[in-house]
Design a protein around this motif. Sequence first.
Motif, PDB file in Angstrom:
ATOM      1  N   VAL A 381      25.605 -50.781  -8.507  1.00  0.00           N
ATOM      2  CA  VAL A 381      24.849 -50.937  -9.751  1.00  0.00           C
ATOM      3  C   VAL A 381      24.107 -52.265  -9.775  1.00  0.00           C
ATOM      4  N   TYR A 427      23.176 -44.775  -8.427  1.00  0.00           N
ATOM      5  CA  TYR A 427      22.475 -45.709  -9.310  1.00  0.00           C
ATOM      6  C   TYR A 427      21.212 -46.280  -8.671  1.00  0.00           C
ATOM      7  N   LEU A 431      17.744 -45.735 -10.705  1.00  0.00           N
ATOM      8  CA  LEU A 431      16.931 -46.908 -11.040  1.00  0.00           C
ATOM      9  C   LEU A 431      15.623 -46.944 -10.272  1.00  0.00           C
TER      10      LEU A 431
END
Length: 952
Positions: A381, A427, A431
């Motif tokens: 993350v 992630y 993103l």
Amino acid sequence: MLEILSLVAIGLALYTLNASRNSAQKIGAEVMRLKGEIEALKASGIALPVQDAEPVDESIETAREEAVEEPQPADFTSPWTAKSSDAEAGRAIFGGETSTAPAETVAASETAEEVASAPAAAPARPKESFESRIGARWAVWVGGIALALGGIFMVKYSIEAGLLSPAVRLSLAAAFGLLLMAAGEFVRRRTQPLIANAFQNAMIPGVLTAAGAITLFAVTYVSYEFYSYFGPVTAFVLLAAVSFATIGLSLLHGQALAGLGLLASMLTPALVATEEPSAWGLFGFLIVAWLATFAASRIRRWQVVPALANAGMALWAVLYLSQASNIDVVPALVAMLVLAIGHGLIWPGNVTAEDLPAPADAKPADALDRLLTPPAAAVSVTGALAMAFPALVLASAVPALAHADYAFVLVVLALAALGALRGWAIYPAILSAVAAVIGVVAMVGLPDQGLIDGFGSLALPAVEGVVPAPPMAESTLPVPVLGLVSVNLLLILAVIYAAVGLAAIRLRMPGSSAFAALWSLLAPAVPFAILVVSFLNFGNLSFDAKHGLLAALLGLVFFAAAEAFSRERRDGDGLFLPQWTLSAGGFAFLVLALHALTDGLATTLGIILLGTVAVFATRLRRWPVLPWLMAGAAAVVAGRIAWEPTIVGAANLSKTPVFNQLLAGYGIPAALLALSAFELRRWPGERIRNLLQALASLFLLLTAAILVRHGMNGGVLDSSVPTLGEQATYTLLVIGASAVMMSLDLKSPSPVFRYGSMVVGGLSVLSVLSAHFIGLNPYFTGELLGKWPVLDLLLVGYLLPGIAYGGLAWYARDRRPMPYVIMLALSSVALVFAWVTLSVRRYWHGEGIADWKGFLQSETYTYSVVWLLLGVLLLAVGSKFDSKSIRLASAGLVLIAVVKVFLIDMANLEGILRALSFIGLGAVLIGIGLFYQKILSGKSGTGEKPELNAEA
């Protein structure tokens, strides 16, 4: 005061060493006791000599018999059940002779012990006592802080007292730091095997080493900043050496020391200033520190320190790209690419969930939980965020920063590639999509800049991807224009992202269907969003071959990908999400291609034809998604109609009634929707068929309404308020639509037609209440009724809708719920009552019946007569058709007439009119009473006619 603080610090340090020594002695005594128990275990005969050892199978049986005869308590685990390997490890650490029993004997003994101890449950881990927390943990932490403060205070005291020269003071401080680090290593070698597992976060060697590292770092910085003993380069090298040495020692002393070294390395560039700053030097040092941190984290499986390293790298990148005076994009870009490569190859790298220990309280997780909680989630993350934020800063800097657009594209694609190549990188994948869409929007300047300005105003035409600024008056504000963004770069980003997404689906399909499904959503969605933004800002909205052909190509590619992945799937596996998302994405690209390559009516018809093709494609592929594409096409067409009701623009709309562009733009979608619903008559899913039937009915109503509006306004569609005649036409259309839907439901039962007919009827009643009786009532609006009595506006606005509602209520008897039928019947009575009342007013006032004309006495008397006659007429009709609701309506009219006579006529009428009003009322009421007495009683006068109880 400083002397007291120094003494306190030294006292705390001595107390810490003494407490740690006592703890070590206690632990050593405990280990010696365990050693004695192990020796007793050996002497008890568990480990037998070779010549006396029985075969393995016999040993197992013997152990089972002993376990049955002498069961051990479930809540007690004896130290004598320790394995030989543990005993050998204890001897290796604490000394003593190691066992020389052969491997076969050891294996047999271990097997027997495992069988004997199988029923025993693992004892619960005892809770740490307050004494242990104070003596073994807090003492270590406070002691380390005290040592660091003691060194600082001693240096400060020597400076203030002038006891030693600066060079001597700094040398002694450096020696003190090295001494602390050496003491840490000495303590580690003597005590770590004993206490490492018990006090991992309060390791005395790590605390001593951290105190020494802080001292050396401070000495180096003070020598450079305050005394200038060496220049910036030497200071930078020394500070970096201390930081890297600390990170390296963290492999021996734990994650906390690694965090300290990381903090020192991230602070080093900020502490050392130079007259000629170098971006390559800055990011080169940060890259080396980041790689060292990640290498140590990979070896020790850390997550906190690499997450902090990602945060530090992101902070430096954002500060540099947003605050530096002379920005060079390439070093920051290289750092971001190293981040992507490091996450993919170093840490987490190729790690899987099985490679990391699961938490003690971990529960079984489904596919979605495993997808959202990958291994080393904190690292992935923070790493994704560390790349996404600088990418957005680069996008916002276009076009002021050279090559920022290319750097943004490379960072986004690197993040997407990481998400595609690693199974834990959900992630980074998400993103990358977020950064791509937001960054493209930021680059082209939406919504404050570009094509859309306010509500509907357009910017100047694009030339070579650039919108020129319009001329400005002297006192006006500057108008923002599009940045110098390359259209081709955006299109390349869309194509490569689509390719990465399709490759990710292929890679993730065997191992994680949930991750593959996520990529099947991102793969078409992100390129579609990029193409839409590019087309709206840089494209020619009438005809744009570049965007149109690329959208058509991507649409075909995604349909082909859906076909390829569907062939690999076995039948009966349930919902196959990639088939849905890829097909929907391909359809969306083809719709975008139609918008780019066509205009006006051709676009509308092309979209609905594309949906029809998808429906008929179900004959070749039984994909559940195909019929729903028709619903999507209808939604797009409805959106186009809402945006431009004239389909082709007001200036291009023909004024010919009925046969104009509106008939094709509204009628053909309605016909194709009905055809698609008929094509799906044998489709297993009823929801989509019902939805298409409802959409076909809606478009048919829209067609009729828009043609009426067009014809009654002279071929012009504008926002003017409709007249009563136009509204009455809409009401009649809705009533007819309700009757048609009811007939279709009777012929082919369908919940859409069943409930749709009642919804349409209910909405029409609400429209009548708001428009016919209030908003468009000629009594309030003053609209003229026309020169011809009876054949006037009142006939169209009230009598015809009233008759239509009465017919609909009669048709709905025994076919729809009774409350609905009563509502229709009462609406019919109310409209007829309004027609009669307003016709009386027309008789006395002519074609203008506005309220400002007041009331005449004769007019007032006429209302009473007419209302009573209408009530008697309704009573007769209700008795004829056995309709209780009509008889109740007649009673309501008579009641209104009674109230009017006693309250209004008595006060306003004079002379013969007042007398006639009461005489007429009395005669009518007596006649109604005689009528009810006659029909309510049988010939014998004792029974009630059963037909009068019949419901409406």
